[in-house]
Design a protein around this motif. Structure first.
Motif, PDB file in Angstrom:
ATOM      1  N   GLU A   1       0.855  -1.185   0.000  1.00  0.00           N
ATOM      2  CA  GLU A   1       0.000   0.000   0.000  1.00  0.00           C
ATOM      3  C   GLU A   1       0.897   1.242   0.000  1.00  0.00           C
ATOM      4  O   GLU A   1       2.104   1.128  -0.107  1.00  0.00           O
ATOM      5  N   GLY A   2       0.272   2.409   0.108  1.00  0.00           N
ATOM      6  CA  GLY A   2       1.069   3.635   0.122  1.00  0.00           C
ATOM      7  C   GLY A   2       1.387   4.114  -1.277  1.00  0.00           C
ATOM      8  O   GLY A   2       0.623   3.896  -2.225  1.00  0.00           O
ATOM      9  N   LEU A   3       2.552   4.744  -1.444  1.00  0.00           N
ATOM     10  CA  LEU A   3       2.942   5.333  -2.724  1.00  0.00           C
ATOM     11  C   LEU A   3       3.763   4.356  -3.553  1.00  0.00           C
ATOM     12  O   LEU A   3       4.553   3.578  -3.018  1.00  0.00           O
TER      13      LEU A   3
ATOM     14  N   ARG B   1      -0.695   6.784  -5.649  1.00  0.00           N
ATOM     15  CA  ARG B   1      -0.974   5.791  -4.617  1.00  0.00           C
ATOM     16  C   ARG B   1      -1.242   4.425  -5.247  1.00  0.00           C
ATOM     17  O   ARG B   1      -1.917   4.328  -6.274  1.00  0.00           O
TER      18      ARG B   1
ATOM     19  N   SER C   1      -3.154   2.175  -4.198  1.00  0.00           N
ATOM     20  CA  SER C   1      -4.588   1.855  -4.137  1.00  0.00           C
ATOM     21  C   SER C   1      -5.359   2.412  -5.329  1.00  0.00           C
ATOM     22  O   SER C   1      -6.472   1.960  -5.621  1.00  0.00           O
TER      23      SER C   1
END
Length: 210
Positions: free
Chosen positions: A90-92, A133, A135
């Motif tokens: 997850e995250g960048l 991101r 996501s």
């Protein structure tokens, strides 16, 4: 010279034999496509080579080194495994890639932003996506980011498990052309996509060997 050798391998799950007295030799630099019906052991074969599964009988050698608890980490540092459902966290996107190349085993690679963005462009990923991101990515975009990371790792051997499954035909062609053009690398491919059918690709049918 063989880079991967499986000798007289027995492996079963419960009462079902996946491999029985199974043997396979892969030469350094070979490009090999592995086929077989569902459940025949294609992904299991990759897990054996990486040391995530231990056979009940037989030996696995990587570059002449017997795979065991003492050698498994050295072997894994020589192999990049890419799967269709590869998790990139997850995250960048930027943080995911920077973390990979901050590991001690990868610090010598000196990967910079231009290296990354060149491969992004090659696989139709925008430069803006690098700072986006995870996501927000589609399944195909996540797959391509994982592919980019694996190429930048510059490993001796690549185990590719249905890595083009979420891509359109044009992108399948680009990915296959890139990996099959890595002349010094050993590439093992599990895929139903015809883009991996090429003159320099050896076909191994597990249905007929096991």
């Amino acid at each position: 010279m063989n880079i991967i050798s499986l000798k007289d391998i027995d492996l079963k799950f419960g009462s079902k034999h996946v491999f029985k007295s199974f043997g396979l030799d892969i030469q350094k630099g070979e490009k090999v496509r592995i086929k077989g019906k569902s459940g025949v052991g294609k992904t299991t074969l990759f897990r054996l080579i990486l040391g995530f599964l231990k056979p009940e009988k037989g030996n696995i050698l990587y570059d002449g080194l017997k795979l065991d608890s003492n050698s498994v980490w050295d072997v894994r540092r020589s192999i990049a495994y890419v799967s269709q459902d590869m998790s990139i966290g997850e995250g960048l996107v930027k943080d995911f890639l920077e973390e990979i190349f901050s590991y001690e085993a990868n610090k010598h690679l000196n990967v910079d932003l231009e290296n990354i963005l060149t491969l992004f462009r090659q696989f139709d990923l925008s430069g803006e996506l690098y700072r986006g991101r995870i996501s927000d990515l589609s399944g195909g975009e996540k797959q391509r980011v994982g592919i980019v990371a694996s190429i930048l790792l510059d490993r001796s051997t690549y185990l590719l498990d249905e890595i083009t499954s979420a891509l359109d035909e044009a992108l399948k062609e680009k990915v296959a052309r890139c990996f099959l053009g890595l002349n010094e690398k050993t590439i093992l491919i599990i895929s139903h996509d015809q883009v991996w059918e090429a003159e320099n690709v050896k076909l191994i049918d597990l249905d007929s060997l096991n």
